[in-house]
Design a protein around this motif. Structure first.
Motif, PDB file in Angstrom:
ATOM      1  N   ASP A  72       3.510   3.157  13.090  1.00  0.00           N
ATOM      2  CA  ASP A  72       3.193   3.486  11.706  1.00  0.00           C
ATOM      3  C   ASP A  72       4.452   3.794  10.889  1.00  0.00           C
ATOM      4  O   ASP A  72       4.366   4.250   9.745  1.00  0.00           O
ATOM      5  N   ALA A  73       5.619   3.531  11.474  1.00  0.00           N
ATOM      6  CA  ALA A  73       6.874   3.904  10.813  1.00  0.00           C
ATOM      7  C   ALA A  73       7.061   3.180   9.484  1.00  0.00           C
ATOM      8  O   ALA A  73       7.577   3.771   8.524  1.00  0.00           O
ATOM      9  N   LEU A  74       6.674   1.922   9.404  1.00  0.00           N
ATOM     10  CA  LEU A  74       6.851   1.165   8.164  1.00  0.00           C
ATOM     11  C   LEU A  74       6.118   1.839   7.011  1.00  0.00           C
ATOM     12  O   LEU A  74       6.690   2.086   5.940  1.00  0.00           O
ATOM     13  N   ARG A  75       4.864   2.167   7.231  1.00  0.00           N
ATOM     14  CA  ARG A  75       4.082   2.819   6.168  1.00  0.00           C
ATOM     15  C   ARG A  75       4.669   4.191   5.830  1.00  0.00           C
ATOM     16  O   ARG A  75       4.834   4.539   4.663  1.00  0.00           O
TER      17      ARG A  75
ATOM     18  N   LEU B 239      10.086   6.758   0.830  1.00  0.00           N
ATOM     19  CA  LEU B 239      11.077   6.209  -0.087  1.00  0.00           C
ATOM     20  C   LEU B 239      10.510   6.097  -1.498  1.00  0.00           C
ATOM     21  O   LEU B 239      11.166   6.455  -2.481  1.00  0.00           O
ATOM     22  N   ALA B 240       9.286   5.605  -1.612  1.00  0.00           N
ATOM     23  CA  ALA B 240       8.671   5.435  -2.931  1.00  0.00           C
ATOM     24  C   ALA B 240       8.390   6.788  -3.581  1.00  0.00           C
ATOM     25  O   ALA B 240       8.598   6.968  -4.790  1.00  0.00           O
TER      26      ALA B 240
ATOM     27  N   GLY C 190       0.818  -1.215   0.000  1.00  0.00           N
ATOM     28  CA  GLY C 190       0.000   0.000   0.000  1.00  0.00           C
ATOM     29  C   GLY C 190       0.848   1.260   0.000  1.00  0.00           C
ATOM     30  O   GLY C 190       0.539   2.229  -0.700  1.00  0.00           O
ATOM     31  N   ALA C 191       1.930   1.231   0.766  1.00  0.00           N
ATOM     32  CA  ALA C 191       2.812   2.402   0.837  1.00  0.00           C
ATOM     33  C   ALA C 191       3.544   2.616  -0.490  1.00  0.00           C
ATOM     34  O   ALA C 191       3.742   3.753  -0.927  1.00  0.00           O
ATOM     35  N   LEU C 192       3.957   1.527  -1.140  1.00  0.00           N
ATOM     36  CA  LEU C 192       4.586   1.660  -2.454  1.00  0.00           C
ATOM     37  C   LEU C 192       3.623   2.291  -3.448  1.00  0.00           C
ATOM     38  O   LEU C 192       4.000   3.152  -4.254  1.00  0.00           O
ATOM     39  N   ARG C 193       2.384   1.867  -3.382  1.00  0.00           N
ATOM     40  CA  ARG C 193       1.376   2.419  -4.290  1.00  0.00           C
ATOM     41  C   ARG C 193       1.137   3.893  -3.986  1.00  0.00           C
ATOM     42  O   ARG C 193       1.099   4.737  -4.887  1.00  0.00           O
ATOM     43  N   GLU C 194       0.979   4.213  -2.704  1.00  0.00           N
ATOM     44  CA  GLU C 194       0.724   5.598  -2.292  1.00  0.00           C
ATOM     45  C   GLU C 194       1.893   6.504  -2.656  1.00  0.00           C
ATOM     46  O   GLU C 194       1.702   7.612  -3.186  1.00  0.00           O
ATOM     47  N   GLY C 195       3.117   6.049  -2.385  1.00  0.00           N
ATOM     48  CA  GLY C 195       4.285   6.864  -2.699  1.00  0.00           C
ATOM     49  C   GLY C 195       4.467   7.060  -4.188  1.00  0.00           C
ATOM     50  O   GLY C 195       4.813   8.154  -4.643  1.00  0.00           O
TER      51      GLY C 195
END
Length: 452
Positions: free
Chosen positions: A65-68, A74-75, A25-30
């Motif tokens: 929430d640090a991972l997200r 980064l992304a 999800g974070a890759l997509r958001e970034g």
């Protein structure tokens, strides 16, 4: 916060499932926030956004929430090699199946410095490295972190085989890691042969080897960093044999052509080298790192042998437990071979060859677009998948400015190369999903940035 879960073990792999969802999800958001091949605003703007996302690097209390947050940052701030307009470097978009395999390595965390830390990985690495070496006509190989380590190891083997006075002879087109390795290993200053046409000239090499005292190590290149050019390997191999010189071929870029029936002949002569550098995080579509050094004489790896009783005690070795310390200059070493093995088995030679053919074809198409455009100048027809071009009549300063403007605005990532005394824009096409209209857009973006 309770005891954090581990990534492996009898039950703990399940702890990865929600975390993987978070990462995806974070890759997509970034990626959506970035909106292009790289972030906008240049180095200061990117650093400011990252600092704002990270905040306190080491807070007193942890942030669940640090991972997200950090993956998103980064992304958003990445130069994404999977974007067709990100085409500057030998920086490939990794295959999904290779990336998934790499996750298993991170979860299990084996280390190839002793058999009891990586039993299956040790056996797998021996099988895969031997197979890849045989594919290019050599006997065995070791896994490295990439071309720089492979080239350094090649020079080390040459020094141990021919003595500390061995002289490196290389073209001006050679990768910078080779003269650096000579310096690091205390070898004599290299002899650099001019390459006015971008490749090593056999006549100039013959002259150098005729007048230089032995022993010599000749380094040829199959896929130069600047233009993707391939030295005349058969002629160079013949000269080395005639003069008693050792031959190393840096095929970090071009080595992947071996998978292609259409392009394999460009590597004729590779099998006559003493050592060959390969990088599968280029024309192999692997996540970094995935390098190899192949050798014609596996016994030469014996110089890497080292005894550390807690890793390879004599009685353990005599009892049949493999001694892995002699397989690398490194001690702790992750099994990067797994992603390579998964890719080889999943795609096969034909599947990898099709990817090679695709990017080479796209490079020829892009070169044709440049050649047919009145506002651009083409350096030459591509040997592999690198295309050098520049606006007609532009100064070097203007060419450099075009590239930086595209970077600053986040519109495209192009490299730069200086050949024939002029600065060129460099498109390195390693994305097999690139379409013809992506190529047209890339050229249009450059055209729109060219000063009038």
């Amino acid at each position: 916060m309770g005891m954090p879960p581990l990534a492996s073990g009898p039950h703990d792999p399940d702890a990865l499932r929600p975390l993987l969802d978070t990462v995806l999800g974070a890759l997509r958001e970034g990626g959506r926030a970035r909106g292009g091949p790289l972030p906008t605003g240049g180095p200061e703007a990117v650093a400011e956004r990252v600092a704002g996302a990270v905040g306190d690097v080491l807070p007193d209390d942890g942030d669940p929430d640090a991972l997200r947050t950090l993956v998103t940052a980064l992304a958003e701030g990445a130069a994404d090699p999977a974007d067709p307009l990100c085409a500057a470097h030998l920086h490939c978009p990794p295959l999904a199946v290779a990336t998934a395999a790499d996750l298993a390595v991170s979860a299990l965390n084996p280390s190839l410095d002793s058999w009891d830390q990586a039993p299956a990985a040790a056996a797998l690495e021996a099988m895969v490295t031997r197979t890849l070496a045989h594919t290019i006509g050599l006997a065995d190989a070791v896994v490295t972190s990439g071309g720089t380590e492979s080239n350094q190891l090649a020079l080390l083997l040459a020094r141990e085989a021919r003595g500390s006075g061995v002289r490196l002879v290389l073209g001006a087109n050679a990768h910078h890691s080779l003269p650096r390795a000579a310096w690091l290993l205390g070898l004599p200053d290299p002899v650099v042969i001019p390459t006015p046409n971008g490749t090593l000239d056999p006549a100039a090499l013959h002259d150098a080897l005729t007048h230089l005292p032995r022993p010599c190590l000749v380094a040829a290149t199959a896929g130069t960093t600047d233009a993707g050019l391939i030295d005349p390997l058969p002629e160079i191999a013949g000269l080395c044999a005639a003069h008693g010189a050792r031959l190393h071929i840096d095929a970090a870029y071009g080595g992947g052509l071996v998978f292609s029936d259409r392009h394999r002949d460009k590597l004729a002569g590779l099998e006559r080298a003493h050592t060959v550098t390969l990088d599968l995080h280029k024309l192999g579509w692997q996540p970094v790192a995935a390098g190899l050094l192949a050798v014609a004489r596996p016994t030469e790896f014996g110089v890497l042998h080292h005894r550390a009783d807690y890793l390879n005690a004599d009685d353990d070795t005599e009892a049949g437990y493999p001694d892995l310390l002699g397989r690398s200059l490194r001690t702790t070493r992750r099994p990067d071979v797994l992603k390579i093995a998964v890719t080889l088995r999943t795609l096969g030679r034909s599947g990898l060859g099709a990817l090679v053919d695709q990017v080479c074809a796209r490079a020829r198409e892009f070169a044709s677009l440049v050649r047919e455009h009145p506002g651009f100048e083409l350096y030459d027809r591509p040997d592999i998948s690198t295309v050098l071009f520049r606006p007609t009549g532009a100064t070097d300063e203007a060419v450099a400015g075009i590239r930086r403007s595209l970077l600053h605005d986040g519109r495209a990532v192009l490299g730069r190369a200086r050949l024939d005394g002029r600065l060129w824009l460099k498109a390195t096409l390693l994305n097999p999903h690139t379409r013809p209209d992506d190529l047209a857009l890339l050229l249009k973006l450059v055209e729109g940035t060219t000063p009038r």
